[in-house]
Design an enzyme around this catalytic site. Sequence first.
Site, PDB file in Angstrom:
ATOM      1  N   THR A   1      31.969  -9.984  -6.830  1.00  0.00           N
ATOM      2  CA  THR A   1      31.891 -11.406  -6.502  1.00  0.00           C
ATOM      3  C   THR A   1      32.926 -12.218  -7.270  1.00  0.00           C
ATOM      4  OG1 THR A   1      30.131 -11.648  -8.139  1.00  0.00           O
ATOM      5  CG2 THR A   1      29.451 -11.340  -5.862  1.00  0.00           C
TER       6      THR A   1
ATOM      7  N   ALA B   1       3.918  -8.890 -13.809  1.00  0.00           N
ATOM      8  CA  ALA B   1       5.260  -8.531 -13.355  1.00  0.00           C
ATOM      9  C   ALA B   1       5.505  -8.883 -11.895  1.00  0.00           C
ATOM     10  CB  ALA B   1       5.500  -7.033 -13.563  1.00  0.00           C
TER      11      ALA B   1
ATOM     12  N   GLU C   1       0.811  -1.215   0.000  1.00  0.00           N
ATOM     13  CA  GLU C   1       0.000   0.000   0.000  1.00  0.00           C
ATOM     14  C   GLU C   1       0.846   1.267   0.000  1.00  0.00           C
ATOM     15  OE1 GLU C   1      -2.104   0.894   3.694  1.00  0.00           O
ATOM     16  OE2 GLU C   1      -1.068  -0.797   4.631  1.00  0.00           O
TER      17      GLU C   1
ATOM     18  N   LYS D   1      10.647 -19.470 -11.810  1.00  0.00           N
ATOM     19  CA  LYS D   1      10.317 -18.692 -13.004  1.00  0.00           C
ATOM     20  C   LYS D   1      10.286 -19.582 -14.246  1.00  0.00           C
ATOM     21  CE  LYS D   1       9.468 -14.957 -13.265  1.00  0.00           C
ATOM     22  NZ  LYS D   1       8.121 -14.327 -13.170  1.00  0.00           N
TER      23      LYS D   1
ATOM     24  N   LYS E   1      17.449 -16.025 -15.332  1.00  0.00           N
ATOM     25  CA  LYS E   1      17.670 -17.104 -14.358  1.00  0.00           C
ATOM     26  C   LYS E   1      16.750 -18.306 -14.595  1.00  0.00           C
ATOM     27  CE  LYS E   1      19.359 -13.756 -11.024  1.00  0.00           C
ATOM     28  NZ  LYS E   1      19.317 -12.643 -12.020  1.00  0.00           N
TER      29      LYS E   1
ATOM     30  N   ARG F   1      28.122 -15.616  -4.759  1.00  0.00           N
ATOM     31  CA  ARG F   1      27.114 -15.909  -3.747  1.00  0.00           C
ATOM     32  C   ARG F   1      26.340 -17.188  -4.086  1.00  0.00           C
ATOM     33  NH1 ARG F   1      24.062 -10.257  -4.018  1.00  0.00           N
ATOM     34  NH2 ARG F   1      24.327 -10.788  -6.207  1.00  0.00           N
TER      35      ARG F   1
ATOM     36  N   SER G   1      17.719  -0.447 -12.415  1.00  0.00           N
ATOM     37  CA  SER G   1      16.539  -0.872 -11.661  1.00  0.00           C
ATOM     38  C   SER G   1      16.905  -1.111 -10.205  1.00  0.00           C
ATOM     39  CB  SER G   1      15.952  -2.147 -12.265  1.00  0.00           C
ATOM     40  OG  SER G   1      16.861  -3.220 -12.125  1.00  0.00           O
TER      41      SER G   1
ATOM     42  N   VAL H   1      18.539  -5.342 -15.606  1.00  0.00           N
ATOM     43  CA  VAL H   1      17.969  -4.081 -16.074  1.00  0.00           C
ATOM     44  C   VAL H   1      18.781  -2.926 -15.503  1.00  0.00           C
ATOM     45  CG1 VAL H   1      15.933  -2.603 -16.103  1.00  0.00           C
ATOM     46  CG2 VAL H   1      15.675  -5.081 -16.253  1.00  0.00           C
TER      47      VAL H   1
END
Length: 330
Positions: A192, A82, A40, A140, A128, A251, A172, A169
């Site tokens: 990494t 999305a 909200e 996904k 991914k 990671r 983002s 992206v």
Amino acid sequence: MLTNASILITGGTGSFGHAFIPLTLAKYKPKRLVIFSRDEMKQWEMAKQFRDDNRVRFFIGDVRDKERLARALNGIDYVVHAAATKIVPTAEYNPFECVKTNVNGAMNVIDTCIDAGVKRVIALSTDKASSPANLYGATKLASDKLFIAGNSYSGAADTRFAVVRYGNVMGSRGSVIPFFMSLKNKGVLPITDARMTRFMITLEQGVELVWTAFDDTIGGEIYVKKIPSMGIMDIAKSVAPDAETDIIGIRPGEKLHEQMIGVEDALHTYEYEDYFKILPAIHNWSEDPVRIGDGRKVPPDFVYSSDKNTDWMSPEELELWIEKNRQKML
């Protein structure tokens, strides 16, 4: 197609929604654009941006709640899905919650869109999902398969489902560029693995690919935008040229390189001027001349990954992009 239509976007207060909504309002002038999400406060903040545009509506709800989705879809023509649990470590430590949103939520979206007579649904995927190495990617991939199969379930409703897949992206929330920018003044950037590469796509390009999918889909296609790659060390150098780098190790669940099309999908993948299409293997749809159109079949050993890409973004190009979009990332 989207002109004077009613559009709903799940998870619409995220980075994609912040780009999709103003661009779609300007280009297509839809009758209604409904943001369906569960936060909200994010809706409250976004509503301030569109307070003078009565086409933009806000609907609190969760894709896990099928009844609430059904209510929100009343009179909706087109849907962009999305909503997702996206953060890799969060998914690893909260696997049940990730499955509830990314898999069960996808099933709810498919069922309710068919029941509501929605014309077309475009689901956002991720690199991914191609040869997944973590739970987020696995959920996904399952979601992608569900949306593809959804075309078999629609029957007389004639609801068409397709998927848009893209990787990192630029700019983002949670992406590496604003993360590096936040650490720029500290003088050290954590890396990494120095060999790491990533695809580079802007939010605007992601929105345009969704528009393309809405216009082109027959049902069951996965659209993959042709975009450049960049090495993580070049990204770091572009953001903070004077900073040192600290190699911290890869990671759990993280990939060295992003992959959007694996060799397993090459048999059903076609190349176009600006994108690739992975056609569905079920029902022989990958041999359908209408779905193929003017596409050219890729070689059987084809892999579209960030390390094997033929298109690379230079540090200078990224620096120019950062300068142009700096205010959006603050």
